[in-house]
Design an enzyme around this catalytic site. Structure first.
Site, short mmCIF file in Angstrom:
data_model
loop_
_atom_site.label_atom_id
_atom_site.label_comp_id
_atom_site.label_asym_id
_atom_site.label_seq_id
_atom_site.Cartn_x
_atom_site.Cartn_y
_atom_site.Cartn_z
N LYS A 71 72.18 63.63 11.33
CA LYS A 71 72.22 62.53 10.36
C LYS A 71 70.93 62.44 9.55
O LYS A 71 70.97 62.12 8.35
CB LYS A 71 72.50 61.20 11.05
N THR A 72 69.79 62.74 10.18
CA THR A 72 68.51 62.67 9.45
C THR A 72 68.49 63.70 8.33
O THR A 72 68.00 63.44 7.23
CB THR A 72 67.33 62.91 10.42
N ASP B 214 68.92 53.88 7.50
CA ASP B 214 69.08 54.68 8.71
C ASP B 214 69.30 53.74 9.90
O ASP B 214 68.86 52.59 9.89
CB ASP B 214 67.81 55.51 8.92
N GLU B 215 69.96 54.22 10.95
CA GLU B 215 70.19 53.45 12.19
C GLU B 215 70.74 52.05 11.88
O GLU B 215 70.26 51.03 12.39
CB GLU B 215 68.88 53.32 12.99
N GLN C 40 75.44 54.13 19.79
CA GLN C 40 74.03 54.10 20.16
C GLN C 40 73.37 52.77 19.79
O GLN C 40 72.17 52.69 19.59
CB GLN C 40 73.28 55.26 19.49
N ARG D 17 70.74 62.81 25.45
CA ARG D 17 69.38 63.34 25.20
C ARG D 17 69.28 64.78 25.72
O ARG D 17 68.37 65.51 25.35
CB ARG D 17 68.31 62.50 25.92
#
Length: 778
Positions: free
Chosen positions: A33-34, A225-226, A256, A614
């Site tokens: 996504k980044t 973002d987020e 998340q 992770r």
């Protein structure tokens, strides 16, 4: 097409090339996504959009720096500098400085940090003559923070009878007055606190339509973002700024969303499509980070949540190893399992320490892991907090214990003489220091003969000092006969430390209580472990020596190659080849405090999803049959989250549970022993029990009483009386590490080995208790 766009897959390319209109990118873990955000900004600039007209909001400065750096590589540094990119707070602070005069603030207003706010609130409580035990400044600050983030101004507070009633019921009827005084004092000082940066931006855009129009025109393209982590205040600002052009792109993953305790509202992302017309929805569902087993296992868990957006995360990566689920007897065994697995995997696969991370639900859990890693000489670093023995509350307890053993320990004595508060002020302490110097005595000797020494102290303070001496001397008397745990447990109660930390109901206060509990657990574990050391009394002095060595070797001393230890919240956004998720037990994870409502439980499940995703190559889940709580072993049950993972992705391992002693009796005299009748703990969940019965652990064996040697392909451990151990053997001990056998003496049950360990310590171990791994024969 621009050359850099060739680095994107089709799913990533579509939102990157979508120039106009509202859009949401639902991005699974590890889906890039980044990269999409970064390339979309670069693409907008290549299409002629002025960087001054682009606003990109992130949640961390690190994310903003990384994105800006990547954009600079594509479009050039000078153009990238013109972007409005940063965290919500940094961008809004910039706007507020430009428009400060509108709100009556100077443009160079101060931004108060938490400590500044705490000091001011503490002063206000004192000036108003309120009871500081009822109006605890941290709780008051936390309450004011929640008001501001919910856009409840002082005026709104007084117009809300429910809030006033709630504070009155909590015995804090003056809450509104404190809030009003705090806001007024901040304004007079030309200061805003962290929460004001959001609240005042909302005020600015609401009260001054011309200012709103100015920034709507400025920010023609907005990227967030987020987005799942935004709170109500942030949501309203973004909504207001994007209202004119509606070129808003939000990126996030509802799976998340783990910050509800900080005010994050998952409904912001769930309801995005209702807030704007003709929203384009894009899904990034390919995970580039993890193996198929990890991705599928994580999917099978998060699928249990009812509140979620539709997406199916998948990966083209290798199948990978199954998730290893390990049952250990205690948290001490859990720590040793983690350390030995890191050590062995590192050797077998030629890995670095930095390829491993240990994630836990609460900070207190780091103690057992730290102790075990140190014993194995494995460097580690605690992220987002202090190493266990460096935390203030732990140092407070240890200082009491140090003074009991050595009353001449001046630093420890000064730390505890007025903590918890006993009315012994700094002036009194200074006079004691001067008196000790002039009489050539220690401070404690001065205290003991306080009536025979010329010192300017009033009778009330004298009595307080005498009471302190009496308390320490009573501890010293108890120390003559008690083991380290019994004494430490007594000290934390009688000294008032437990009461002191219990008064603070904030999350920080709860964490301190957990840490003290974990210290007592560690002392209990130490006492139990000392049974195998010949001539050991498990005394306080022995424990403090063990801790001193531990803290001398603390952490990684700047070594960049270290194992990462952190809470799961802190791990969000990070990735590691090998990840241990420890403490997978009911009431620990999911937390006992997060099971009152479905929404709380679903947040805990999302937290587990974050932890599992992770891992790149291998994930390990550990749970214990019993865990120390306040120094007592309490039965634990496996977390429901283990049960929720589809069984095909799990490798249930139940290692041989080593015993502290070798039984002298033949078990058969009590009747037949059948392997399938053995149970270490009765799980609450019937499904979990059936799962274990269907798949028997491969390496679980019941051997005859005379041969309790654990099954192992790589090592031979022993605690047998008729051991093959000889002088010169190189051995490994799970607590003390690697060492060389110097001498063997005694016979039968008193057979002892004198071993010199790599840290220089020489120990005599009783072989009937000791669990030694022979690494090399002479």
């Amino acid at each position: 097409m621009e050359k850099y766009l060739s680095q994107l897959n089709d799913a990533q390319l579509a939102p990157t090339l979508q120039k106009e209109g509202p859009m949401i990118v639902i991005a699974g873990a590890g889906s890039g996504k980044t990269r999409v955000l970064t390339f979309r900004i670069a693409y907008l600039m290549s299409q002629g959009v002025d960087p001054f007209n682009i606003l990109a909001l992130t949640f961390t400065n690190k994310a903003a720096r990384e994105m800006k750096g990547r954009i600079a590589e594509i479009v050039g540094d000078s153009e990238a500098k013109n972007l409005w990119m940063g965290t919500f707070h940094s961008v809004f602070a910039k706007i507020l400085r430009i428009e400060a005069d509108r709100l009556g603030y100077p443009s160079n207003f101060t931004i108060y940090d938490t400590q500044d706010s705490d000091r001011l609130i503490s002063s206000i409580i004192k000036e108003m003559g309120l009871d500081k035990d009822i109006y605890k400044y941290k709780q008051v600050r936390s309450r004011i923070s929640s008001y501001k983030n919910s856009l409840i101004t002082v005026k709104a507070y007084y117009n809300n009878p429910e809030l006033i009633e709630s504070d009155t019921a909590a015995r804090r009827p003056k809450m509104g007055e404190i809030y009003a005084a705090y806001v007024e004092r901040c304004f007079k000082a030309g200061a805003m606190d962290f929460d004001d940066l959001l609240l005042k931006t909302n005020e600015l855009l609401t009260r001054f339509p011309d200012v709103l129009a100015k920034y709507q025109d400025r920010f023609r393209y907005i990227l967030v973002d987020e987005y799942q982590d935004t709170n109500h205040s942030q949501y309203l600002i973004v909504r207001a700024l994007s209202d004119r052009f509606q070129n808003i792109c939000v990126v996030g993953d509802d799976a998340q969303s783990i910050y509800a305790f900080r005010g994050a509202n998952i409904n912001n992302i769930l309801n995005f499509q209702r807030d704007y017309d003709d929203v384009k929805v894009f899904r990034l569902e390919q995970n580039y980070r993890s193996t198929k087993n990890i991705v599928n296992a994580a999917n099978s868990v998060i699928d249990k949540n009812q509140t979620k957006l539709d997406k199916v995360v998948w990966t083209a990566n290798d199948e990978g190893g199954k998730i290893k689920v390990n049952r250990l007897m205690t948290d001490g065994d859990e720590g040793r399992y983690v350390a030995s697995t890191v050590f062995e995997t590192k050797m077998q696969e030629q890995l670095h320490n930095s390829d491993f991370a240990v994630l836990y639900r609460t900070n207190a859990q780091s103690r057992a892991i730290e102790d075990a890693l140190r014993k194995r000489d494995i460097p580690y670093r605690i992220y987002g907090g202090l190493s266990f023995y460096q935390r203030k509350e732990i140092k407070d307890v240890l200082s009491y214990l140090r003074v009991i053993i050595n009353p001449a320990d001046e630093e420890a004595l000064k730390r505890i003489i007025n903590f918890p508060a006993r009315g012994i002020g700094q002036t009194t302490i200074d006079r004691l220091i001067v008196a000790a110097s002039s009489y050539n005595k220690t401070i404690f000797e001065v205290l003991k003969s306080i009536d025979d020494i010329e010192i300017s102290i009033n009778s009330g303070t004298r009595n307080k000092l005498k009471n302190f001496v009496t308390m320490i001397e009573s501890f010293q008397v108890m120390n003559a006969n008690a083991n380290a745990f019994e004494l430490a447990d007594h000290v934390v109660k009688v000294s008032g430390l437990i009461k002191e930390f219990n008064k603070d109901g904030t999350p920080e206060g709860v964490a301190k209580m957990e840490n003290i509990e974990e210290l007592l657990n560690g002392i209990g574990d130490f006492v139990e472990g000392q049974k195998e050391v010949a001539d050991s009394t498990a005394s306080l002095a022995e424990f403090l020596e063990d801790v001193a060595l531990a803290t001398d070797l603390d952490a990684d001393k700047g070594n960049p190659d270290h194992v990462a230890l952190m809470t799961i919240h802190l791990a969000k956004g990070l990735e590691f080849p090998h990840v241990f998720i420890v403490g997978m037990e009911e009431d620990l994870f999911p937390s006992a405090m997060s099971m009152n409502t479905r929404s709380e439980l679903e947040e805990e499940r999302r937290l587990f999803y974050v932890a599992l995703t992770r891992a790149e190559k291998q994930a390990y889940l550990t749970y214990t049959v019993s865990r120390y709580r306040w120094g007592k072993l309490i039965d634990a049950d496996p977390s429901r989250f283990i049960e929720e993972i589809d069984e095909q992705y799990l490798d249930n391992i139940t290692p041989i549970q080593e015993q502290r002693f070798n039984p002298m009796l033949d078990a058969s005299i009590f009747g037949d022993v059948e392997p399938n009748k053995i149970r270490f703990a009765k799980p609450k969940s019937p499904k979990f029990k059936r799962k274990e019965e269907r798949k028997k652990p491969e390496n679980f064996q019941i051997s005859s009483p005379k041969k309790m040697t654990p099954v192992s392909k790589t090592s031979s451990k022993t605690n047998l009386f008729d051991s093959k151990l000889t002088v010169g053997n190189i051995v490994n001990h799970q607590r003390f590490g690697r060492g060389e056998v110097l001498k063997i003496e005694g016979a039968g049950g008193d057979l002892k080995a004198e071993i010199k360990f790599s840290n220089g310590a020489v120990k005599k171990l009783l072989l009937r208790f000791a669990k030694l791994e022979i690494l090399r024969s002479k």
